[in-house]
Design a protein around this motif. Structure first.
Motif, PDB file in Angstrom:
ATOM      1  N   ILE A  48       0.870  -1.173   0.000  1.00  0.00           N
ATOM      2  CA  ILE A  48       0.000   0.000   0.000  1.00  0.00           C
ATOM      3  C   ILE A  48       0.908   1.224   0.000  1.00  0.00           C
ATOM      4  O   ILE A  48       1.805   1.343   0.837  1.00  0.00           O
ATOM      5  N   ASP A  49       0.741   2.097  -0.973  1.00  0.00           N
ATOM      6  CA  ASP A  49       1.596   3.285  -1.103  1.00  0.00           C
ATOM      7  C   ASP A  49       3.077   2.909  -1.128  1.00  0.00           C
ATOM      8  O   ASP A  49       3.922   3.574  -0.522  1.00  0.00           O
ATOM      9  N   SER A  50       3.387   1.794  -1.811  1.00  0.00           N
ATOM     10  CA  SER A  50       4.752   1.275  -1.962  1.00  0.00           C
ATOM     11  C   SER A  50       5.351   0.763  -0.661  1.00  0.00           C
ATOM     12  O   SER A  50       6.558   0.509  -0.596  1.00  0.00           O
ATOM     13  N   ASP A  90      11.062  -1.972   8.640  1.00  0.00           N
ATOM     14  CA  ASP A  90      11.582  -0.614   8.485  1.00  0.00           C
ATOM     15  C   ASP A  90      10.548   0.321   7.869  1.00  0.00           C
ATOM     16  O   ASP A  90      10.640   1.540   7.995  1.00  0.00           O
ATOM     17  N   ASP A  91       9.566  -0.254   7.143  1.00  0.00           N
ATOM     18  CA  ASP A  91       8.508   0.581   6.581  1.00  0.00           C
ATOM     19  C   ASP A  91       7.699   1.280   7.663  1.00  0.00           C
ATOM     20  O   ASP A  91       7.064   2.295   7.429  1.00  0.00           O
ATOM     21  N   MET A  92       7.706   0.706   8.871  1.00  0.00           N
ATOM     22  CA  MET A  92       6.881   1.234   9.941  1.00  0.00           C
ATOM     23  C   MET A  92       7.738   1.770  11.094  1.00  0.00           C
ATOM     24  O   MET A  92       7.361   1.695  12.252  1.00  0.00           O
ATOM     25  N   GLY A 114       3.557   4.957   8.795  1.00  0.00           N
ATOM     26  CA  GLY A 114       4.591   4.524   7.870  1.00  0.00           C
ATOM     27  C   GLY A 114       5.680   5.553   7.712  1.00  0.00           C
ATOM     28  O   GLY A 114       5.517   6.726   8.069  1.00  0.00           O
ATOM     29  N   LYS A 115       6.809   5.119   7.152  1.00  0.00           N
ATOM     30  CA  LYS A 115       7.921   6.054   6.965  1.00  0.00           C
ATOM     31  C   LYS A 115       7.613   7.100   5.905  1.00  0.00           C
ATOM     32  O   LYS A 115       8.339   8.090   5.774  1.00  0.00           O
ATOM     33  N   LYS A 118       2.303   8.632   6.143  1.00  0.00           N
ATOM     34  CA  LYS A 118       0.883   8.298   6.138  1.00  0.00           C
ATOM     35  C   LYS A 118       0.568   7.338   7.280  1.00  0.00           C
ATOM     36  O   LYS A 118       1.447   6.666   7.816  1.00  0.00           O
ATOM     37  N   THR A 119      -0.706   7.293   7.647  1.00  0.00           N
ATOM     38  CA  THR A 119      -1.144   6.400   8.718  1.00  0.00           C
ATOM     39  C   THR A 119      -2.081   5.335   8.161  1.00  0.00           C
ATOM     40  O   THR A 119      -2.774   5.549   7.151  1.00  0.00           O
ATOM     41  N   TYR A 120      -2.119   4.179   8.854  1.00  0.00           N
ATOM     42  CA  TYR A 120      -2.904   3.040   8.398  1.00  0.00           C
ATOM     43  C   TYR A 120      -3.593   2.386   9.583  1.00  0.00           C
ATOM     44  O   TYR A 120      -3.158   2.518  10.726  1.00  0.00           O
ATOM     45  N   THR A 121      -4.643   1.663   9.274  1.00  0.00           N
ATOM     46  CA  THR A 121      -5.485   1.073  10.313  1.00  0.00           C
ATOM     47  C   THR A 121      -4.981  -0.304  10.718  1.00  0.00           C
ATOM     48  O   THR A 121      -4.871  -1.199   9.871  1.00  0.00           O
ATOM     49  N   PRO A 122      -4.656  -0.502  12.004  1.00  0.00           N
ATOM     50  CA  PRO A 122      -4.179  -1.811  12.451  1.00  0.00           C
ATOM     51  C   PRO A 122      -5.316  -2.826  12.492  1.00  0.00           C
ATOM     52  O   PRO A 122      -6.496  -2.468  12.631  1.00  0.00           O
ATOM     53  N   LEU A 123      -4.953  -4.092  12.402  1.00  0.00           N
ATOM     54  CA  LEU A 123      -5.939  -5.170  12.399  1.00  0.00           C
ATOM     55  C   LEU A 123      -5.720  -6.098  13.589  1.00  0.00           C
ATOM     56  O   LEU A 123      -4.653  -6.688  13.743  1.00  0.00           O
TER      57      LEU A 123
END
Length: 270
Positions: A48-50, A90-92, A114-115, A118-123
């Motif tokens: 997602i977003d590389s 390392d992406d996070m 993320g580096k 951007k932010t993402y929803t944890p599962l």
């Protein structure tokens, strides 16, 4: 003389038995139903977003929108005993927890960062169930956790759609006998002797499952000539890691017939 003749007779008899059992194993493998072919698995939910390894809702939803039917998540167990989708990466690097795996409270307290900023929803297990139950055509590929008791407790309605990577032969047997969709034997538990012995036990005992598919990295496959020949000779299906893109996956499918399922980081709309 008689004793030497008896030893030779016993030796040749054992050799004949070994050859016949080996031929039977190969015959059964060649004629039993194969696993699905040319299956693409969205690795860690897909890019997602590389970014890879986010295991996020956004990554999974993107993979679903692209038409991918097999979604892999890194399912780890929090200190509280609850499954969540998480992989140190390392992406996070902007997401820092007090332990690995993180506590369920701190994992859900804020979005993944993320580096790329951007932010993402944890599962957690709740959101994983929500997504897969809303899409009955999806298959849930589980990495990291291979305990059938935990998986059945938290994902009871997904058992017939769960493909579980198992890190020991014992776990492989437990997951298979527990009625999950598919167990995959991880490369770290794969050896010719172990697989052949399990095949032999399967021939003579219904409670002993045959090794139907192994999860193996392409680097491992390429670096071990013995492994390559064993996989080819016994025609063992593989779920292979390290397919960077759908185009790369096509190359592997065409080059390695035993690679039936491939993990890809990048997923695109069909």
């Amino acid at each position: 003389m008689i004793r030497n003749a008896l030893k030779k007779t016993i030796f040749y008899t054992i050799c004949v038995i070994v050859v016949l059992v080996g031929a039977l194993v190969l015959y059964v493998r060649a004629n039993e139903p194969a696993v699905p072919e040319r299956v693409i698995i969205a690795h860690a939910g897909g890019n997602i977003d590389s970014l890879t390894y986010t295991n996020s809702r956004e990554a999974v939803e993107h993979a679903i929108a692209c038409g991918v039917k097999y979604i892999e998540l890194d399912v780890v167990i929090s200190p509280e005993g609850e499954p969540l989708a998480f992989h140190s990466s390392d992406d996070m690097i902007d997401t820092i927890y007090s332990c690995d795996p993180p506590h369920i409270g701190e994992f859900t307290a804020a979005p993944l960062r993320g580096k790329n900023g951007k932010t993402y929803t944890p599962l957690t297990w709740r959101e994983i169930n929500e997504i897969f139950l809303a899409h009955p055509d999806l298959f849930f590929v589980v990495d990291k956790t291979d305990d059938p008791v935990i998986l059945e407790k938290y994902f009871p309605k997904l058992k017939d759609r769960m493909i579980v990577e198992c890190f020991t032969m014992q776990r492989y047997k437990e997951v298979t006998n527990a009625g999950f969709k598919q167990a995959m034997l991880s490369e770290e538990a794969v050896s010719p002797a172990a697989v052949i012995w399990q095949d032999i036990k399967h021939l003579f005992c219904n409670d002993e499952p045959r090794v139907e598919i192994v999860a193996m990295g392409r680097d491992t496959y390429n670096s071990s000539r013995a492994t390559r020949w064993f996989v080819k000779l016994c025609n063992i299906p593989m779920a292979m890691w390290s397919a960077a893109s759908p185009h790369h996956a096509d190359e592997i499918f065409n080059k390695i017939p035993q690679a039936r399922m491939l993990y890809t980081n990048e997923v695109k709309r069909e």
